[in-house]
Write a protein that holds these residues in place. Structure first.
Motif, PDB file in Angstrom:
ATOM      1  N   THR A 248      -1.639   0.171   9.902  1.00 50.95           N
ATOM      2  CA  THR A 248      -2.911  -0.384  10.368  1.00 50.95           C
ATOM      3  C   THR A 248      -3.608  -1.136   9.247  1.00 50.95           C
ATOM      4  O   THR A 248      -4.169  -2.207   9.455  1.00 50.95           O
ATOM      5  CB  THR A 248      -3.822   0.739  10.900  1.00 50.95           C
ATOM      6  N   THR A 249      -3.557  -0.592   8.055  1.00 48.56           N
ATOM      7  CA  THR A 249      -4.207  -1.222   6.907  1.00 48.56           C
ATOM      8  C   THR A 249      -3.618  -2.604   6.643  1.00 48.56           C
ATOM      9  O   THR A 249      -4.345  -3.571   6.411  1.00 48.56           O
ATOM     10  CB  THR A 249      -4.054  -0.339   5.654  1.00 48.56           C
ATOM     11  N   LEU A 250      -2.310  -2.721   6.674  1.00 48.31           N
ATOM     12  CA  LEU A 250      -1.669  -4.005   6.400  1.00 48.31           C
ATOM     13  C   LEU A 250      -1.839  -5.009   7.534  1.00 48.31           C
ATOM     14  O   LEU A 250      -1.763  -6.215   7.298  1.00 48.31           O
ATOM     15  CB  LEU A 250      -0.190  -3.793   6.103  1.00 48.31           C
ATOM     16  N   SER A 251      -2.104  -4.519   8.738  1.00 46.08           N
ATOM     17  CA  SER A 251      -2.263  -5.465   9.842  1.00 46.08           C
ATOM     18  C   SER A 251      -3.611  -6.152   9.720  1.00 46.08           C
ATOM     19  O   SER A 251      -3.836  -7.231  10.167  1.00 46.08           O
ATOM     20  CB  SER A 251      -2.143  -4.758  11.190  1.00 46.08           C
TER      21      SER A 251
ATOM     22  N   VAL B 187       0.863  -1.187   0.000  1.00 51.08           N
ATOM     23  CA  VAL B 187       0.000   0.000   0.000  1.00 51.08           C
ATOM     24  C   VAL B 187       0.899   1.237   0.000  1.00 51.08           C
ATOM     25  O   VAL B 187       2.095   1.145   0.228  1.00 51.08           O
ATOM     26  CB  VAL B 187      -0.963   0.031   1.205  1.00 51.08           C
ATOM     27  N   SER B 188       0.301   2.400  -0.230  1.00 48.64           N
ATOM     28  CA  SER B 188       1.053   3.653  -0.208  1.00 48.64           C
ATOM     29  C   SER B 188       1.690   3.844   1.160  1.00 48.64           C
ATOM     30  O   SER B 188       1.122   3.471   2.190  1.00 48.64           O
ATOM     31  CB  SER B 188       0.111   4.812  -0.523  1.00 48.64           C
TER      32      SER B 188
ATOM     33  N   PHE C  79      -7.832   8.356   3.259  1.00 45.88           N
ATOM     34  CA  PHE C  79      -6.483   7.817   3.117  1.00 45.88           C
ATOM     35  C   PHE C  79      -6.209   6.971   4.352  1.00 45.88           C
ATOM     36  O   PHE C  79      -6.105   7.497   5.455  1.00 45.88           O
ATOM     37  CB  PHE C  79      -5.466   8.955   3.011  1.00 45.88           C
ATOM     38  N   TYR C  80      -6.120   5.664   4.172  1.00 46.08           N
ATOM     39  CA  TYR C  80      -5.920   4.751   5.301  1.00 46.08           C
ATOM     40  C   TYR C  80      -4.438   4.588   5.601  1.00 46.08           C
ATOM     41  O   TYR C  80      -3.644   4.287   4.722  1.00 46.08           O
ATOM     42  CB  TYR C  80      -6.574   3.401   5.012  1.00 46.08           C
ATOM     43  N   GLU C  81      -4.091   4.792   6.852  1.00 44.77           N
ATOM     44  CA  GLU C  81      -2.704   4.694   7.329  1.00 44.77           C
ATOM     45  C   GLU C  81      -2.168   3.296   7.012  1.00 44.77           C
ATOM     46  O   GLU C  81      -2.846   2.290   7.242  1.00 44.77           O
ATOM     47  CB  GLU C  81      -2.710   4.996   8.838  1.00 44.77           C
ATOM     48  N   PRO C  82      -0.955   3.189   6.447  1.00 52.00           N
ATOM     49  CA  PRO C  82      -0.477   1.914   5.915  1.00 52.00           C
ATOM     50  C   PRO C  82      -0.239   0.805   6.937  1.00 52.00           C
ATOM     51  O   PRO C  82      -0.543  -0.357   6.660  1.00 52.00           O
ATOM     52  CB  PRO C  82       0.823   2.276   5.193  1.00 52.00           C
TER      53      PRO C  82
END
Length: 62
Positions: free
Chosen positions: A59-62, A36-37, A54-57
């Motif tokens: 947290t998004t990947l977790s 992700v970005s 815009f989702y913080e990377p």
């Protein structure tokens, strides 16, 4: 072997369910990596180029 795919974690139409579905889809296609970005803090110049939400990377990947 497929290496990776960059999933959009920003913009209209993006929400946690969409991000989850992306993850499941790329995993099902055999990809080994999902990216992700990398912007942790949204500055004015980033906000101009990448629309909300815009989702913080991390947290998004977790």
């Amino acid at each position: 072997m497929r290496i990776g795919v960059n999933v959009p974690n920003f913009g209209p139409g993006t929400d946690p369910g969409v991000l989850r579905d992306w993850g499941r889809t790329v995993e099902g296609l055999g990809y080994d990596l999902l990216m992700v970005s990398d912007h942790v803090a949204i500055t004015a110049d980033v906000a101009e180029q990448y629309p909300a939400p815009f989702y913080e990377p991390f947290t998004t990947l977790s």
